[in-house]
Each structure stands twice: as structure tokens, then as C-alpha cells.
Design a protein around this motif. Structure first.
Motif, short mmCIF file in Angstrom:
data_model
loop_
_atom_site.label_atom_id
_atom_site.label_comp_id
_atom_site.label_asym_id
_atom_site.label_seq_id
_atom_site.Cartn_x
_atom_site.Cartn_y
_atom_site.Cartn_z
N CYS A 92 -0.25 -0.37 -0.92
CA CYS A 92 1.19 -0.65 -0.97
C CYS A 92 1.47 -2.04 -0.40
O CYS A 92 0.58 -2.70 0.15
CB CYS A 92 1.96 0.42 -0.21
SG CYS A 92 1.97 0.18 1.59
N CYS A 104 -0.25 4.40 6.46
CA CYS A 104 -1.19 4.46 5.33
C CYS A 104 -2.65 4.41 5.81
O CYS A 104 -2.94 3.89 6.89
CB CYS A 104 -0.97 3.29 4.39
SG CYS A 104 0.60 3.28 3.55
N GLU A 160 -4.97 2.51 4.70
CA GLU A 160 -5.45 1.12 4.82
C GLU A 160 -5.22 0.59 6.23
O GLU A 160 -6.11 0.01 6.85
CB GLU A 160 -4.70 0.21 3.83
CG GLU A 160 -5.05 0.42 2.38
CD GLU A 160 -4.24 1.52 1.71
OE1 GLU A 160 -3.70 2.41 2.43
OE2 GLU A 160 -4.15 1.52 0.48
N ARG A 161 -3.99 0.78 6.74
CA ARG A 161 -3.68 0.24 8.07
C ARG A 161 -4.44 1.00 9.15
O ARG A 161 -4.84 0.41 10.16
CB ARG A 161 -2.18 0.27 8.30
CG ARG A 161 -1.48 -0.92 7.63
CD ARG A 161 0.01 -0.84 7.74
NE ARG A 161 0.56 0.14 6.81
CZ ARG A 161 1.67 0.85 7.02
NH1 ARG A 161 2.32 0.70 8.15
NH2 ARG A 161 2.10 1.70 6.11
N CYS A 207 0.75 -2.68 3.38
CA CYS A 207 -0.70 -2.76 3.64
C CYS A 207 -1.28 -4.06 3.10
O CYS A 207 -2.19 -4.63 3.71
CB CYS A 207 -1.40 -1.55 3.04
SG CYS A 207 -1.03 -0.03 3.96
ZN LIG Z 1 0.22 1.18 2.59
#
Ligand SMILES: [Zn+2]
Ligand SMILES: O=c1ccn([C@H]2C[C@H](O)[C@@H](CO)O2)c(=O)[nH]1
Length: 141
Positions: free
Chosen positions: A89, A56, A58-59, A92
Motif C-alpha cells: 500500500c 501492515c 511490510e512495516r 508502506c
Molecule cells: Zn501497507
């Protein structure tokens, strides 16, 4: 904590979303994180033909900041060109909880100039954090 420039974070997240590699979901995501140093780092989602290999936005944003030496953060903004404003999610949220305090703002914005905001504590109450490891008692040792 310094004043948060939401407009700059939204623009950085939008620019990152333009780099998203999302041929399978067709769901581009961009994220900007504001580090305690004042610097902004970004990430986009990077999908994989083996779907579980997807990472993702975010990560990826947090990893980019960590490799630059950052360990503390003040805000995170997600951008998706979607009508619905999407929060991070579950995986994350756990990664965000490693580096953000429970009162840190996590925001979601879109191409319609809308923004919704939560605190990390609202998104992941009673998070498992490094504190628990530090306080662990070794059984049998
Ligand atoms: Zn995520
Ligand atoms: O907050 C989110 C939600 C989803 N995705 C990605 C994962 C996958 O590539 C696509 C669809 O879930 O969007 C993110 O990057 N961040």
C-alpha cells in the motif's frame, strides 16, 4: 549485491502470513525482507478493533529488521493467499523508500506459485527520501 533466493523469501513470507492477525479484513499478509547483511526478517499484518491502528506486514517486517540493527535492504516479498498479486500500500511504499534503493526489487507472490515483480522506483516514483531533509535550508534561521 548477492544472488536473491526468491524461493526462500517466498516461503518465509508465507510462513509469516500464517501468523497474521486479520480478524476484520480476513486478508492475511506476510512479508519477508532480505537485508544487506544476508539475513531475512519477516512480518505479518496486525489489525486492531480501532481499524486505523492496523499495521501492515511490510512495516512490521521492516521494523523487526531495524530493531535487529539493519538499515539497508536488497529485496522485499509480499505473500497473500489471493488470486490477485498484491503490491504494498501507499504508506508502506513510503516506509520501504526510507531503506531500499529505487532499483530494489519488490515482489508479490501467492499460493499458486505466481510472482510479480516491480522495482521500488516503479511503485513510488519521485519518492520523498531523507536526502531532501539533509539538503534543506532553514528559513529564518
Ligand atoms: Zn501497507
Ligand atoms: O500490502 C499489503 C496490503 C494490505 N495489508 C493488510 C492491511 C489490512 O490488515 C489488510 C487489508 O487491507 O491487509 C498488508 O499488510 N499489506
Amino acid at each position: 549485491m548477492s544472488e536473491i533466493n526468491w524461493t526462500a523469501l517466498q516461503q518465509a513470507a508465507k510462513d509469516a502470513a500464517a501468523q497474521a492477525y486479520a480478524p476484520y479484513s480476513k486478508f492475511p499478509v506476510g512479508v519477508a525482507v532480505l537485508a544487506a547483511s544476508g539475513k531475512v526478517y519477516t512480518g505479518c499484518n496486525v489489525e486492531n478493533a480501532s481499524y486505523g491502528g492496523t499495521i501492515c506486514a511490510e512495516r512490521n517486517a521492516i521494523a523487526a529488521a531495524v530493531v535487529a540493527g539493519e538499515r539497508k535492504f536488497e529485496a522485499l516479498v509480499v505473500y497473500t493467499p489471493q488470486t490477485m498479486l498484491t503490491p504494498p500500500c501507499g504508506i508502506c511504499r513510503q516506509v520501504i523508500a526510507e531503506f531500499f534503493s529505487p532499483d530494489a526489487p519488490v515482489a508479490s507472490c501467492n499460493h499458486m506459485q505466481q510472482q510479480q515483480q516491480w522495482t521500488l522506483g516503479e511503485l513510488l516514483p519521485a519518492a520523498f527520501t531523507p536526502t531532501y531533509l539533509a539538503n534543506s535550508t532553514k528559513v529564518g534561521a
